[in-house]
Design a protein around this motif. Structure first.
Motif, PDB file in Angstrom:
ATOM      1  N   TYR A 158       1.025   2.188   0.622  1.00 27.05           N
ATOM      2  CA  TYR A 158      -0.366   1.748   0.629  1.00 27.05           C
ATOM      3  C   TYR A 158      -0.520   0.402   1.335  1.00 27.05           C
ATOM      4  O   TYR A 158       0.433  -0.339   1.544  1.00 27.05           O
ATOM      5  N   TYR A 159      -1.765   0.114   1.708  1.00 27.86           N
ATOM      6  CA  TYR A 159      -2.147  -1.206   2.199  1.00 27.86           C
ATOM      7  C   TYR A 159      -3.335  -1.672   1.363  1.00 27.86           C
ATOM      8  O   TYR A 159      -3.949  -0.890   0.619  1.00 27.86           O
ATOM      9  N   THR A 160      -3.676  -2.949   1.475  1.00 25.74           N
ATOM     10  CA  THR A 160      -4.720  -3.523   0.634  1.00 25.74           C
ATOM     11  C   THR A 160      -5.780  -4.202   1.487  1.00 25.74           C
ATOM     12  O   THR A 160      -5.462  -4.950   2.417  1.00 25.74           O
ATOM     13  N   ARG A 162      -6.558  -1.010  -3.040  1.00 28.68           N
ATOM     14  CA  ARG A 162      -5.431  -0.287  -2.459  1.00 28.68           C
ATOM     15  C   ARG A 162      -5.907   0.991  -1.774  1.00 28.68           C
ATOM     16  O   ARG A 162      -6.746   1.720  -2.303  1.00 28.68           O
ATOM     17  N   TRP A 211      -9.200  -1.431  13.073  1.00 24.96           N
ATOM     18  CA  TRP A 211      -8.596  -2.466  12.232  1.00 24.96           C
ATOM     19  C   TRP A 211      -9.070  -3.841  12.690  1.00 24.96           C
ATOM     20  O   TRP A 211      -8.891  -4.223  13.841  1.00 24.96           O
ATOM     21  N   LEU A 255      -1.489  -6.692   8.706  1.00 29.84           N
ATOM     22  CA  LEU A 255      -1.333  -5.431   7.991  1.00 29.84           C
ATOM     23  C   LEU A 255      -0.092  -5.555   7.113  1.00 29.84           C
ATOM     24  O   LEU A 255       1.005  -5.804   7.619  1.00 29.84           O
ATOM     25  N   ARG A 256      -0.266  -5.396   5.832  1.00 30.23           N
ATOM     26  CA  ARG A 256       0.870  -5.401   4.909  1.00 30.23           C
ATOM     27  C   ARG A 256       0.986  -4.008   4.290  1.00 30.23           C
ATOM     28  O   ARG A 256       0.078  -3.544   3.607  1.00 30.23           O
ATOM     29  N   VAL A 257       2.095  -3.366   4.568  1.00 28.49           N
ATOM     30  CA  VAL A 257       2.363  -2.033   4.033  1.00 28.49           C
ATOM     31  C   VAL A 257       3.356  -2.161   2.888  1.00 28.49           C
ATOM     32  O   VAL A 257       4.404  -2.799   3.033  1.00 28.49           O
ATOM     33  N   THR A 258       3.043  -1.557   1.766  1.00 25.98           N
ATOM     34  CA  THR A 258       3.917  -1.560   0.598  1.00 25.98           C
ATOM     35  C   THR A 258       4.406  -0.150   0.324  1.00 25.98           C
ATOM     36  O   THR A 258       3.627   0.808   0.373  1.00 25.98           O
ATOM     37  N   GLN A 275       8.057  -4.363   1.117  1.00 25.00           N
ATOM     38  CA  GLN A 275       6.858  -4.585   1.918  1.00 25.00           C
ATOM     39  C   GLN A 275       7.232  -4.996   3.328  1.00 25.00           C
ATOM     40  O   GLN A 275       8.255  -5.641   3.547  1.00 25.00           O
ATOM     41  N   GLU A 301       5.046  -6.945   6.394  1.00 27.36           N
ATOM     42  CA  GLU A 301       3.782  -7.568   6.796  1.00 27.36           C
ATOM     43  C   GLU A 301       3.771  -7.765   8.300  1.00 27.36           C
ATOM     44  O   GLU A 301       4.702  -8.337   8.867  1.00 27.36           O
TER      45      GLU A 301
END
Length: 273
Positions: free
Chosen positions: A51-53, A58, A87, A92-95, A111, A113
């Motif tokens: 997910y990203y925030t 989320r 975007w 972009l931070r992907v977890t 994560q 980033e």
């Protein structure tokens, strides 16, 4: 109006239990993430969430788009390609979170980033992060294409102690069933009757009418001698053969059958023809 989006990715990674994510850019501007799994998860079935925030909300990334509801990705291949659309934010931070199947036990998380230096936003369109995956309409005359989530058997209990279901964790078993042209229900019944499970994991040597050959190095020539099941990170699929860009599949966990690139496949489980 068209917008050309340029990405420059700056990577910062957090490691938990040796799960590693490393991001970079491709020539087409997409985000490429390389994944290194903890050795403890090799060959296991587990639940993946990515997910990203945005604004503390989320958004879960799946093969079918983004969702505000928590949804399982279904796999975590070695190489992931993401496409950012509309975007506008600076980063972009992907977890990624990996949970023990059928539980809330977190096994690993990490994560990446990434800074996006050139951004355009189109009014009235929501930002999206798309999981890039090719699909195949190829028909295989050798294998059936049963899905583990079919309503006829998805609620059937499977495993040594009946602690899970075919729909939840039956990807490896359903892939083997497609080799011998049995339904997942029929193979599951046989395996439960002949000690074919260790906990919820299939014992590969217990599949009837097949001789298990173990793990083999993936190559186009492998399919002339073996039926090939691929491990794509928390998920197993039956490969139908080599084709342009990778390997066709009968994926028991997806309605469409993806084409898996070599970089998406961790390992194989092979049966002699």
């Amino acid at each position: 109006m068209k917008y050309i989006i340029f990405f420059l990715i700056l990577t910062s990674c957090i490691y938990c239990d040796s799960l590693q994510l490393n991001s970079a850019t491709k020539d087409n501007g997409n985000i490429a993430i390389e994944v290194k799994l903890p050795e403890s998860l090799d060959g296991k079935v587990w639940d993946t969430y990515m997910y990203y925030t945005i604004d503390n909300n989320r958004y879960y990334i799946t093969l079918n788009g983004n969702s505000t509801e928590r949804q399982v990705l279904g796999m975590l291949p070695q190489q992931i390609e993401l496409s950012a659309q509309n975007w506008a934010s600076k980063t972009l931070r992907v977890t990624v979170e990996i949970y023990k199947s059928n539980s809330n036990d977190l096994l690993a998380t990490s994560q990446c980033e990434s800074a996006i230096l050139s951004r355009k936003n189109i009014a009235n369109e929501n930002p999206q992060i798309q999981f890039v995956q090719k699909f195949s309409d190829e028909k295989s005359r050798w294998y059936t294409n049963y899905k583990q989530f079919d309503s006829k058997w998805k609620y059937d209990k499977m495993g040594q102690y009946g602690g899970t279901t075919i729909g939840k964790d039956g990807c490896a078993m359903s892939s083997a069933a497609n080799i011998i042209n049995w339904t997942p229900r029929d193979l599951n019944s046989r395996l439960k009757g002949n000690g074919g499970y260790q906990n919820n994991l299939i014992i590969w040597t217990k599949v009837p009418y097949l001789s298990y050959a173990g793990k083999k190095s993936l190559s186009s020539s492998l399919f002339s001698s073996y039926h090939v099941i691929a491990y794509v990170g928390g998920h197993f699929v039956l490969l139908t053969g080599a084709k342009s860009g990778g390997y066709g599949s009968h994926d028991p966990g997806k309605s469409s059958n993806p084409v898996y690139s070599p970089g998406q496949i961790y390992s194989t489980r092979c049966y002699s023809k």
